[in-house]
Scaffold this motif. Structure first.
Motif, PDB file in Angstrom:
ATOM      1  N   ARG A 261     -15.235 -14.682  11.357  1.00  0.00           N
ATOM      2  CA  ARG A 261     -16.670 -14.537  11.180  1.00  0.00           C
ATOM      3  C   ARG A 261     -17.163 -13.515  12.205  1.00  0.00           C
ATOM      4  O   ARG A 261     -16.588 -13.360  13.292  1.00  0.00           O
ATOM      5  CB  ARG A 261     -17.391 -15.880  11.356  1.00  0.00           C
ATOM      6  CG  ARG A 261     -17.361 -16.400  12.774  1.00  0.00           C
ATOM      7  CD  ARG A 261     -18.044 -17.755  12.878  1.00  0.00           C
ATOM      8  NE  ARG A 261     -17.962 -18.267  14.252  1.00  0.00           N
ATOM      9  CZ  ARG A 261     -18.275 -19.501  14.611  1.00  0.00           C
ATOM     10  NH1 ARG A 261     -18.669 -20.375  13.689  1.00  0.00           N
ATOM     11  NH2 ARG A 261     -18.191 -19.880  15.869  1.00  0.00           N
ATOM     12  N   ALA A 262     -18.255 -12.839  11.851  1.00  0.00           N
ATOM     13  CA  ALA A 262     -18.844 -11.868  12.772  1.00  0.00           C
ATOM     14  C   ALA A 262     -20.011 -12.542  13.493  1.00  0.00           C
ATOM     15  O   ALA A 262     -20.716 -13.364  12.909  1.00  0.00           O
ATOM     16  CB  ALA A 262     -19.322 -10.647  12.002  1.00  0.00           C
ATOM     17  N   VAL A 263     -20.192 -12.171  14.753  1.00  0.00           N
ATOM     18  CA  VAL A 263     -21.300 -12.711  15.546  1.00  0.00           C
ATOM     19  C   VAL A 263     -22.098 -11.554  16.115  1.00  0.00           C
ATOM     20  O   VAL A 263     -21.524 -10.666  16.779  1.00  0.00           O
ATOM     21  CB  VAL A 263     -20.785 -13.578  16.726  1.00  0.00           C
ATOM     22  CG1 VAL A 263     -21.960 -14.279  17.406  1.00  0.00           C
ATOM     23  CG2 VAL A 263     -19.766 -14.582  16.256  1.00  0.00           C
ATOM     24  N   HIS A 264     -23.400 -11.534  15.838  1.00  0.00           N
ATOM     25  CA  HIS A 264     -24.281 -10.495  16.371  1.00  0.00           C
ATOM     26  C   HIS A 264     -24.409 -10.699  17.878  1.00  0.00           C
ATOM     27  O   HIS A 264     -24.775 -11.797  18.331  1.00  0.00           O
ATOM     28  CB  HIS A 264     -25.657 -10.603  15.694  1.00  0.00           C
ATOM     29  CG  HIS A 264     -26.515  -9.405  15.930  1.00  0.00           C
ATOM     30  ND1 HIS A 264     -27.073  -9.110  17.157  1.00  0.00           N
ATOM     31  CD2 HIS A 264     -26.921  -8.428  15.079  1.00  0.00           C
ATOM     32  CE1 HIS A 264     -27.784  -8.008  17.058  1.00  0.00           C
ATOM     33  NE2 HIS A 264     -27.703  -7.564  15.805  1.00  0.00           N
TER      34      HIS A 264
ATOM     35  N   SER B 227     -22.144 -14.419  10.642  1.00  0.00           N
ATOM     36  CA  SER B 227     -21.954 -13.948   9.257  1.00  0.00           C
ATOM     37  C   SER B 227     -21.358 -15.078   8.419  1.00  0.00           C
ATOM     38  O   SER B 227     -21.125 -16.180   8.928  1.00  0.00           O
ATOM     39  CB  SER B 227     -20.994 -12.763   9.238  1.00  0.00           C
ATOM     40  OG  SER B 227     -19.678 -13.226   9.497  1.00  0.00           O
ATOM     41  N   ASN B 228     -21.066 -14.764   7.186  1.00  0.00           N
ATOM     42  CA  ASN B 228     -20.277 -15.678   6.358  1.00  0.00           C
ATOM     43  C   ASN B 228     -18.881 -15.844   6.972  1.00  0.00           C
ATOM     44  O   ASN B 228     -18.447 -14.998   7.770  1.00  0.00           O
ATOM     45  CB  ASN B 228     -20.137 -15.096   4.944  1.00  0.00           C
ATOM     46  CG  ASN B 228     -19.494 -13.721   4.965  1.00  0.00           C
ATOM     47  OD1 ASN B 228     -20.026 -12.809   5.616  1.00  0.00           O
ATOM     48  ND2 ASN B 228     -18.384 -13.555   4.291  1.00  0.00           N
ATOM     49  N   ILE B 229     -18.188 -16.893   6.604  1.00  0.00           N
ATOM     50  CA  ILE B 229     -16.798 -17.074   7.072  1.00  0.00           C
ATOM     51  C   ILE B 229     -15.860 -16.471   6.027  1.00  0.00           C
ATOM     52  O   ILE B 229     -15.971 -16.790   4.834  1.00  0.00           O
ATOM     53  CB  ILE B 229     -16.486 -18.568   7.292  1.00  0.00           C
ATOM     54  CG1 ILE B 229     -17.329 -19.069   8.476  1.00  0.00           C
ATOM     55  CG2 ILE B 229     -15.000 -18.785   7.555  1.00  0.00           C
ATOM     56  CD1 ILE B 229     -17.280 -20.573   8.652  1.00  0.00           C
ATOM     57  N   HIS B 230     -14.994 -15.604   6.494  1.00  0.00           N
ATOM     58  CA  HIS B 230     -14.047 -14.959   5.571  1.00  0.00           C
ATOM     59  C   HIS B 230     -12.666 -15.581   5.746  1.00  0.00           C
ATOM     60  O   HIS B 230     -12.122 -15.597   6.847  1.00  0.00           O
ATOM     61  CB  HIS B 230     -13.981 -13.459   5.826  1.00  0.00           C
ATOM     62  CG  HIS B 230     -13.071 -12.751   4.872  1.00  0.00           C
ATOM     63  ND1 HIS B 230     -13.435 -12.451   3.577  1.00  0.00           N
ATOM     64  CD2 HIS B 230     -11.790 -12.326   5.015  1.00  0.00           C
ATOM     65  CE1 HIS B 230     -12.418 -11.870   2.970  1.00  0.00           C
ATOM     66  NE2 HIS B 230     -11.416 -11.782   3.815  1.00  0.00           N
ATOM     67  N   GLN B 231     -12.128 -16.057   4.642  1.00  0.00           N
ATOM     68  CA  GLN B 231     -10.799 -16.682   4.677  1.00  0.00           C
ATOM     69  C   GLN B 231      -9.738 -15.682   4.227  1.00  0.00           C
ATOM     70  O   GLN B 231      -9.918 -14.991   3.220  1.00  0.00           O
ATOM     71  CB  GLN B 231     -10.797 -17.897   3.747  1.00  0.00           C
ATOM     72  CG  GLN B 231      -9.439 -18.579   3.633  1.00  0.00           C
ATOM     73  CD  GLN B 231      -9.460 -19.667   2.581  1.00  0.00           C
ATOM     74  OE1 GLN B 231     -10.367 -20.513   2.559  1.00  0.00           O
ATOM     75  NE2 GLN B 231      -8.479 -19.645   1.699  1.00  0.00           N
TER      76      GLN B 231
END
Lengths: 159, 475
Positions: free
Chosen positions: A99-102, A109-113
């Motif tokens: 996930r991305a964190v500002h 962000s959304n969680i990408h699997q």
């Protein structure tokens, strides 16, 4: 006839090079908020992740966890400069969550699997063996042909 | 790492200064060139020092300076070591170059050999393969220029790509092969000095135990000698390198331009000099995770890491080394591909009565045209450098067996050579799209080998080698 064939040849060459224009880049689908995109499954352990929805002057990091709950953040990755995409490599077989964190607002962000499933070793070693045999065949062929040519003083007569 | 190693204006200033230097040098060397043969083959009289330097420098290209780190970043240790095996291409071309020089004392291009030895159909296929490869390599070099500037200074990709292409086209246009070989000699000295400097500074600045620990903890496959994709890549890369060199007019034109006794030693020396360079350039990529560098595109990793470790001064060194490497390959490729267009297509098929002056002009128009075509294809940054280069692997690896066997074995007929190249390329492309880029060249070479072997067995001709000694008819 020859000119026509040459014309076709030139067009085919250009098309051949242009085949890659089908492209491998990410789909540029802009969405509201912080979004993280990447492949769902890779077979080589390397991949690229891309973040959208971050202003150019803002920064972010990408977090990695082995569970969807992100109970433990196992690693963080920062992009280079103002780039919104980064490349990762060397991952073992397994399921990973990103996930991305500002960095400023702390927005997630959304969680990408992503699943990493390497090719089976037998397949790799089969191709390796095939390659080795082919290479040895080429070396032996070159050696035989070069020696035979050196022995044959008659050819070429203009040499 | 948040900042770029170089200010964009500094990066651009280096390009302008070196660009002007290369253009002036090219003009200086080319000002006495009066005939097409001098322009295309440097008078067929290149000595050992220049010959070895041009062989090494031309092979040190975006492949070595950008793709070797990219493949190391992706495939780990095997990417680094496996890439250095591309030196086998130069080393095994040594005996072939001597044979070429003997068989074709008046030859100009690799296309001459295929046309005279295998006939029109095989020549057509060979030209398609040559141009796909040449455009692929040219585009990769143009892209590398843009990527280099972007990675080190953040300057827009399109500006860097356009500037480097413009400079190389201009000085090749002025100087021809003589200028290309002479600038290669200087560029080879810059490359060797720079690479040694970067290696020494890296080893003194970055701790090996820390790099190893980081890779073992977070990127374990990069240290794994049983990394499946990397194992598959190894021999594919060897066949790709062999195919690149065995078929390309870049190397044939050099074999024909070198003095009779020089070609063998020059290619052997060039190959041995080249061998350690990918190890050094690839090694820097292994330090990327430890330094927290995760580039936008894997082909940016080499210069980015080197600049991060070595600071601004190091970034300048890296920039100059990579710029020299790109220039030394771009000029060679422009010259060799324009020779193919001028000699094989224009002179031999469109205007057989063209005089020397007309061929000279056609050659320069071809160089400019290739430059424009490359620039257009570089505009969309369509893929990574390694993927682009390996796409062409399916094409070039299919030529290895027909060329080797065709140079020595008089039985092989043209229809089998054409079949080997066509079937090899198609099967290699199928492998590229269905499995991955790391099998394309291997499959192409394998299929081509089988058809060539069948061809030698089935063919009934005994080719007269004297037919390769084609006399010139230009006025």
């Amino acid at each position: 006839m020859q000119k026509l064939l040459i014309g076709i040849l030139v067009v085919m060459s250009t098309l051949g090079s242009g085949l890659l224009l089908s492209g491998t880049a990410f789909a540029d689908t802009a969405q509201p908020g912080l979004t993280l995109q990447g492949p769902d499954k890779v077979r080589e352990g390397y991949f690229q992740l891309r973040v959208d929805g971050v202003a150019e002057e803002d920064s972010f990091v990408i977090e990695l966890a082995s569970s969807e709950q992100f109970a433990t953040v196992e690693n963080t990755f920062s992009p280079l400069g103002a780039f919104r995409q980064l490349s990762l490599s060397g991952f073992d077989d397994g399921r990973y969550y990103f996930r991305a964190v500002h960095s400023g607002t702390g927005e997630y962000s959304n969680i990408h699997q992503l699943d990493v499933v390497h090719y089976p070793l037998w397949q790799a070693l089969s191709l390796f063996t095939l390659g080795a045999l082919l290479f040895i065949s080429l070396l032996v062929t070159m050696l035989i042909l070069t020696r035979r040519s050196a022995r044959n003083h008659k050819e070429p007569s203009h040499g | 790492m948040d900042e770029f190693a170089l200010d964009a204006r500094v990066g651009f200033a280096i390009i302008v200064v070196f660009g002007l230097a290369w253009i002036t040098f090219g003009w200086f060397l080319g000002r006495k060139t009066t005939t097409h043969e001098e322009f295309a083959l440097a008078g067929r009289n290149v000595g050992f020092a220049f010959a070895s330097a041009t062989a090494m420098a031309t092979w040190v290209t975006s492949n070595t300076t950008l793709v070797a780190p990219e493949l190391t970043f992706q495939f780990g240790l095997w990417g680094m070591v496996g890439y250095s095996f591309a030196a086998l291409g130069l080393i095994l071309f040594a005996p072939i170059s001597a044979r070429i020089k003997t068989l074709l004392p008046n030859g100009y291009t690799s296309g001459d050999f295929i046309r005279l030895r295998f006939g029109f159909t095989a020549w057509c296929l060979f030209m398609v393969i040559s141009f796909v490869y040449a455009l692929g390599w040219l585009v990769s070099l143009g892209m590398a220029g843009g990527i280099l500037l972007q990675a080190l200074s953040g300057l827009d990709y399109h500006i860097g790509m356009s500037a480097i292409l413009f400079i190389c086209v201009l000085y090749t246009l002025f100087g021809g092969l003589r200028a290309v070989i002479a600038t290669d000699f200087i560029q080879a000295l810059i490359i060797i000095t720079g690479v040694v400097l970067v290696a020494v500074l890296l080893l003194t600045n970055v701790g090996m135990p820390e790099i190893h620990q980081n890779l073992a903890d977070h990127h374990p496959r990069l240290l794994d000698l049983l990394f499946p994709a990397a194992i598959m890549f190894l021999f594919n890369n060897i066949f790709f390198g062999l195919g690149e060199i065995f078929h390309s007019n870049v190397w044939w034109s050099r074999a024909l331009a070198f003095k009779q006794k020089v070609a063998f030693r020059a290619f052997l020396t060039g190959g041995l000099l080249w061998l350690p360079i990918p190890i050094v350039t690839g090694f820097v990529a292994l330090a990327a995770p430890q330094l927290g560098i995760f580039p936008a595109s894997p082909d940016m990793v080499g210069p980015t890491v080197a600049a991060a470790v070595l600071g601004t001064a190091g970034a300048v060194v890296v920039f100059i080394v990579v710029f020299s490497a790109l220039a030394s390959s771009l000029d060679s490729l422009l010259a060799a591909t324009s020779d193919l267009l001028t000699r094989d297509i224009y002179h031999k098929h469109l205007n057989r009565k063209a005089n020397d002056k007309t061929l000279f002009r056609a050659n320069r128009i071809a160089i400019a045209g290739l430059g424009v075509a490359t620039w257009i294809l570089c505009l969309p940054q369509i893929t990574t450098l390694a993927a682009l280069l390996n796409f062409t692997g399916a094409f070039v690896a299919s030529t290895i067996w027909p060329i080797v066997v065709g140079l020595y074995q008089p039985r092989l007929e043209g229809k089998y050579a054409a079949g080997a190249m066509a079937a090899g390329t198609l099967c290699g492309l199928a492998g590229y799209f269905l499995i991955g880029f790391y099998v394309a060249a291997l499959i192409a070479c394998l299929v081509s080998a089988v058809i060539t072997a069948v061809g030698v067995y089935m063919s009934k001709q005994h080719f007269d080698w004297d037919l390769l000694n084609e006399k010139e008819h230009t006025e």
